[in-house]
Design a protein around this motif. Structure first.
Motif, PDB file in Angstrom:
ATOM      1  N   UNK A 111       0.888  -1.082   0.046  1.00 23.95           N
ATOM      2  CA  UNK A 111      -0.029  -0.019   0.215  1.00 23.95           C
ATOM      3  C   UNK A 111       0.688   1.265  -0.159  1.00 23.95           C
ATOM      4  N   UNK A 112       2.051   1.282   0.438  1.00 26.54           N
ATOM      5  CA  UNK A 112       3.023   2.358   0.511  1.00 26.54           C
ATOM      6  C   UNK A 112       4.228   2.495  -0.182  1.00 26.54           C
ATOM      7  N   UNK A 113       4.387   1.332  -0.873  1.00 28.28           N
ATOM      8  CA  UNK A 113       5.554   1.289  -1.941  1.00 28.28           C
ATOM      9  C   UNK A 113       6.804   0.895  -1.350  1.00 28.28           C
ATOM     10  N   UNK A 114       6.745   0.166  -0.199  1.00 28.02           N
ATOM     11  CA  UNK A 114       8.227   0.194   0.454  1.00 28.02           C
ATOM     12  C   UNK A 114       8.432  -1.324   0.806  1.00 28.02           C
ATOM     13  N   UNK A 129      12.966   0.778   2.546  1.00 28.51           N
ATOM     14  CA  UNK A 129      13.409   0.870   1.465  1.00 28.51           C
ATOM     15  C   UNK A 129      11.935   1.493   0.446  1.00 28.51           C
ATOM     16  N   UNK A 130      11.925   2.616   0.089  1.00 28.50           N
ATOM     17  CA  UNK A 130      10.954   3.297  -0.729  1.00 28.50           C
ATOM     18  C   UNK A 130      11.144   3.299  -2.124  1.00 28.50           C
ATOM     19  N   UNK A 131      10.358   3.932  -2.831  1.00 27.13           N
ATOM     20  CA  UNK A 131      10.180   3.745  -4.198  1.00 27.13           C
ATOM     21  C   UNK A 131       9.897   2.605  -5.009  1.00 27.13           C
ATOM     22  N   UNK A 132       9.083   1.468  -4.422  1.00 20.44           N
ATOM     23  CA  UNK A 132       8.952   0.378  -4.855  1.00 20.44           C
ATOM     24  C   UNK A 132       7.738   0.286  -5.713  1.00 20.44           C
TER      25      UNK A 132
END
Length: 230
Positions: A111-114, A129-132
Motif C-alpha cells: 500500500x505504501x511502496x516500501x 526501502x521506498x520507491x517500490x
C-alpha cells in the motif's frame, strides 16, 4: 484441513509441512503443521489476524506471517509453535522472505511502496526501502545480492541491490505482476561436446579425438575407463 488452505511451506528436512489457512467466515488464520511421513496433523498455530503469506527462516526456528489488513507482521517461534510478538508495518504487508543466511527478512508493503527489512535476531525493523511502487511479490537471488520486486501498479519488476537498497534495473512486463519465481536453466545437451549449441559431425569428431587421447571426458558410461564401451 480445518479451513481453506492458502499457502504451503516445507521444512528444510521435509519432515513437516506448514499449511497457511484462512477462515473466511471469521476472517482469521492458522498455520497447520502436518507430519509428512505419516501425513497426520500434529499442531495448529493460531495467528493474530488473517494472513495470506508466510515464510520460514533457513534454520527452521522462526516463522514470519504478514497480516495485510491489520498492517502487522506476526513472529512465530517454531521451537514452541507459539506467536511471540507482532511488528507494525507501514502499510499492506504482503510477501515476506528471508535472506539465505537468515539474518534479514524482507517484507513487501504493497500500500505504501516500501520494502521493510527486519533484523531477525532482534525481531525489529532495521531499514525501510521506498520507491517500490506497489510491491506484491518478491524473490531473492541465490547469493542474496539482488532482490526482485514485483511492482503491481507499475507493471514492472524492479531489481534491488540488497547491499544499498537501490533499484538498479526496472523491467517492464505486459501486465500487473503479482508473483515471481525462478526456474533452473536447462541442462546442456551432453552430445553437444564442443558447446556451440548444435549437435553435428563436429561434436562426433571432438569425441573421437577425446576418446583417442584417453581423455576422461570420453568416459560416457562413467565406469572410470575410456574404451569401446563408451
Amino acid at each position: 484441513m480445518p479451513s481453506n488452505a492458502i499457502e504451503l511451506r516445507l521444512s528444510a528436512d521435509a519432515s513437516t509441512l506448514y499449511v497457511g489457512t484462512v477462515f473466511f467466515g471469521t476472517w482469521s488464520s492458522e498455520i497447520v503443521l502436518v507430519d509428512t511421513p505419516t501425513m497426520t496433523l500434529t499442531d495448529i498455530i493460531d495467528l493474530p489476524s488473517v494472513s495470506f503469506e508466510f515464510a520460514i527462516s533457513p534454520d527452521g526456528t522462526t516463522l514470519y506471517s504478514t497480516e495485510e489488513f491489520d498492517n502487522k507482521l506476526a513472529i512465530v517461534d517454531l521451537t514452541t509453535n507459539t506467536v511471540t510478538g507482532t511488528v507494525t508495518m507501514p502499510g499492506g504487508p504482503r510477501e515476506v522472505l528471508f535472506s539465505p543466511d537468515g539474518s534479514t527478512a524482507y517484507v513487501a508493503n504493497a500500500y505504501v511502496g516500501q520494502v521493510v527489512l527486519m533484523d531477525v535476531a532482534t525481531g525489529s525493523i532495521a531499514d525501510v526501502w521506498g520507491g517500490m511502487g506497489s510491491p506484491y511479490g518478491m524473490k531473492l537471488s541465490d547469493d542474496g545480492q539482488t532482490l526482485y520486486v514485483n511492482d503491481y501498479s507499475g507493471a514492472v519488476v524492479r531489481l534491488v541491490d540488497t547491499t544499498t537498497g537501490t533499484v538498479t534495473t526496472s523491467i517492464p512486463v505486459s501486465s500487473r505482476p503479482y508473483a515471481i519465481e525462478f526456474f533452473p536453466s536447462a541442462s546442456p545437451c551432453e552430445a553437444d561436446i564442443n558447446g556451440d549449441g548444435t549437435v553435428d559431425t563436429q561434436d562426433f569428431i571432438a569425441y573421437l579425438n577425446a576418446w583417442a587421447s584417453g581423455d576422461a571426458s570420453a568416459d560416457w558410461n562413467g565406469d572410470g575407463t575410456v574404451n569401446t564401451q563408451d
